[in-house]
Design a protein around this motif. Sequence first.
Motif, PDB file in Angstrom:
ATOM      1  N   ARG A  74       0.912  -1.338   0.296  1.00 40.25           N
ATOM      2  CA  ARG A  74      -0.129  -0.198  -0.217  1.00 40.25           C
ATOM      3  C   ARG A  74       1.155   1.667   0.239  1.00 40.25           C
ATOM      4  O   ARG A  74       0.233   1.977  -0.309  1.00 40.25           O
ATOM      5  N   PRO A  75       1.472   1.218   0.965  1.00 35.67           N
ATOM      6  CA  PRO A  75       2.458   2.537   0.962  1.00 35.67           C
ATOM      7  C   PRO A  75       3.433   2.754  -0.721  1.00 35.67           C
ATOM      8  O   PRO A  75       3.099   3.763  -1.028  1.00 35.67           O
ATOM      9  N   SER A  76       3.596   1.560  -0.348  1.00 37.96           N
ATOM     10  CA  SER A  76       5.023   2.352  -2.234  1.00 37.96           C
ATOM     11  C   SER A  76       4.106   2.338  -3.386  1.00 37.96           C
ATOM     12  O   SER A  76       4.842   2.444  -4.244  1.00 37.96           O
ATOM     13  N   HIS A  78      -0.256  11.181   6.887  1.00 38.11           N
ATOM     14  CA  HIS A  78      -1.508   9.889   7.331  1.00 38.11           C
ATOM     15  C   HIS A  78      -0.943   9.486   7.311  1.00 38.11           C
ATOM     16  O   HIS A  78      -2.189   8.092   6.695  1.00 38.11           O
ATOM     17  N   GLY A  79       0.248   8.977   7.829  1.00 36.22           N
ATOM     18  CA  GLY A  79       0.548   6.932   7.596  1.00 36.22           C
ATOM     19  C   GLY A  79       0.755   6.474   6.758  1.00 36.22           C
ATOM     20  O   GLY A  79       1.223   5.367   6.692  1.00 36.22           O
ATOM     21  N   TYR A  80       1.224   7.340   5.338  1.00 35.33           N
ATOM     22  CA  TYR A  80       0.621   6.518   4.132  1.00 35.33           C
ATOM     23  C   TYR A  80      -0.288   5.199   3.540  1.00 35.33           C
ATOM     24  O   TYR A  80      -0.492   4.690   3.312  1.00 35.33           O
ATOM     25  N   GLY A  81      -1.505   6.291   4.251  1.00 44.01           N
ATOM     26  CA  GLY A  81      -2.661   5.459   4.022  1.00 44.01           C
ATOM     27  C   GLY A  81      -2.946   4.389   5.089  1.00 44.01           C
ATOM     28  O   GLY A  81      -3.992   3.754   4.922  1.00 44.01           O
ATOM     29  N   ASN A 131      -6.111   1.031   6.731  1.00 44.63           N
ATOM     30  CA  ASN A 131      -6.680   1.854   6.009  1.00 44.63           C
ATOM     31  C   ASN A 131      -7.381   2.951   6.879  1.00 44.63           C
ATOM     32  O   ASN A 131      -8.017   2.859   7.924  1.00 44.63           O
ATOM     33  N   VAL A 132      -6.923   4.045   6.705  1.00 47.06           N
ATOM     34  CA  VAL A 132      -7.470   5.567   6.700  1.00 47.06           C
ATOM     35  C   VAL A 132      -7.383   6.461   5.904  1.00 47.06           C
ATOM     36  O   VAL A 132      -6.941   5.867   4.729  1.00 47.06           O
ATOM     37  N   THR A 133      -8.741   6.878   6.109  1.00 52.67           N
ATOM     38  CA  THR A 133      -9.052   7.871   5.036  1.00 52.67           C
ATOM     39  C   THR A 133      -7.999   9.318   4.774  1.00 52.67           C
ATOM     40  O   THR A 133      -7.586   9.566   5.829  1.00 52.67           O
TER      41      THR A 133
END
Length: 526
Positions: free
Chosen positions: A357-359, A504-507, A514-516
Motif C-alpha cells: 500500500r505505501p509503495s 497520514h500514515g501512508y494510508g 486503511n485510513v481516510t
Amino acid sequence: MNDVNALLPEAERPEERLIGDREFAGLVSELCRPLLELADGLTNTQPAEPILTRPLIGRLLLESKQIEALLDEYGACRNRQWSRFRSLIAALKNMARFAEVLACIRRRLPAYRLLPVRGDFASASSARLHQMCGGIREIAARLLDEAQALGIERRASARASADFAEKLPPGRLAHTSDERQGGDAASTVTHLATEFLNLAAEADWLGSAAQLAAEEWSACFPDPVSEERLRQLVFRFHSLQSLYDTHVAATGIESSDAKLPILRGHATVVYHLLDLATDLAHFYERHLGPLPGDEDPRRLPGVDRELIMATLFGYALAFASDYLAGGQSLCQDILRRYAELAELQVPVPTYRGFHVRPSNLVARIVAHYGSAVVMDLGGTRFDAASPFELFRANETINAGKRRWLAGEIARVRRPGEASKPADTADAVRTVIQQLAGEGRVVLYRQPLHFSPEIGQRAGGVLENATAEIAHLQATGQLDIRTDLTVTFIGDRRVLADLDLLARHGYGEDAFGNNVTLPSALAYLRR
C-alpha cells in the motif's frame, strides 16, 4: 402572487384573478410575434443551408427567454392548455443554447492550439452543429403548429435568413500590445498545471461514461452523470481559464514558452465542452428523462432525444475526456521544466515499511505529476515512481531495524546466559514481551506463534532472540519500531503531497488498517 400571501392558509389568501385562454392568447400573440417570425423563417430554409449565425442564435435566445419568462409568470407549465407550448419554447431556447456553444467551439478552434486526439474534433463539431440546425427547424415547425392551435395570431410574412447573415473574414488582429509584467508567473504556471492534473483525475469518469453503448446512456443518470456534478467541473475549469488570463496571458513567460497557450487551449475547450454537457444533462433531466417514480421517459414533441444523448455522450463527454488526457501529459511536461528541486525527510511507514500500500501510493503521487523523484535511504537511492523499487528498500530497512534491535535486546536481557534450550526459549519470550511493553516492537497477533527452533539455535539469548524476532517479523506477527527516516528528492510540489501522505500514515494505521486520506490527495482514491 405576493410571496407573503403564498404562506397564508388557502382560506385567508386574497382572491387571485384567473385569465381565460382567449385573453391570454391575445397577450401572447403580441409579445410572441418576433419569435414566431424567427420560427417561420427557420422552417423556410433548406436543410443544407447554414442558418445558425451568431445574430440569429442571439435573437432566438433573447426572444425565447422573454416568452418563457412570460409563460412562467402566468403558470403555463401547470396549465393543460399551455404546458405543451411552454415546453416547446424551452426546447427551442435550449437547442439554441446548444448551437451557440457548438458554433463558438467551431469558430474559435484554430486559436486553441490543441494537441491531436483520436477523433476529428473539427468535423465532429461541424456535424453536431448541422444536426442541431435540423433539430431547431423541427421544433420551430412544431411551435408554429401549436401556436395556431392555441389561436395565437402571427404575421404572414417571415424574416428571411439573409437578415441574420454574418459575413466575417478569417483571421485576427495583430498582437501589438506590450507584454505585461506578470509578477510570479512561473509560480502561477505550476499551480495551473497542478490543478489541471487534479481536475483530470477527478473527472476520469467522463471517459468511462463516453464509452458506454447508446442503450446504457439513460442508466447513467444521476450517477455518474448529472447536471450538478458537471456544473461543479465547469466552474473549476472556468476558474482555471480566468487564472491563466489574469496572471499568464500576454506576459513574457507566455511568449517564451510555446506550450503555455496550448495548456490554455485545452483548459478552454474542456470548459466549453463541459458547459455544453451541463446544459444537455439539464435538458435531459428536466424535459426528457423519467420523472421521480415514473420509469417511462417523457417525450417532448419535436425533440430528437437521440441527438441530445449522442451529443452529450458521444461528443461533449468523449472529447472532453480526450482533451483532458492530452492535457495531462502536457502539464506533466510543464511541471518537469518548471521543477523546483527540494528534499523531504519523512519517517518510514510504521506498518511493515514500504510494503504494497505505501509503495503504490507513493508511486501514484509521483506518476500523477510526472516528475522524477528519488528516495534516499542511507546513501542508496530508489526510483520513487516504481513500487518494486520501493519494495526493494524494505531489505535495507529491515536490516537497519535488526541492527537497532540487537542493541535493544542486549539492553533488556537478563544477566548471564541460559544453560538449557528451554531456559533460552523462556528468556527469548521474556525479552520479546518486555520490548513489546516498551513499545520497541508492535505485536500484530496474540498469542504469538513461535517457531519450533525457539531457544535451540546456535549462540545465546541475544542470537536466539534476534533470530526469533526475525521469524515473527517475516510471518507478519510483529514489527520493529524505530525512528528510521528516508529522504525524497524532487519537485517541491510532489514532495508536498508526499509529506501529506506520510503525515497520514501512508494510508494506514500502525496495524495496517486503511485510513481516510485528506481531500488534497483525492486523486489517489480513483
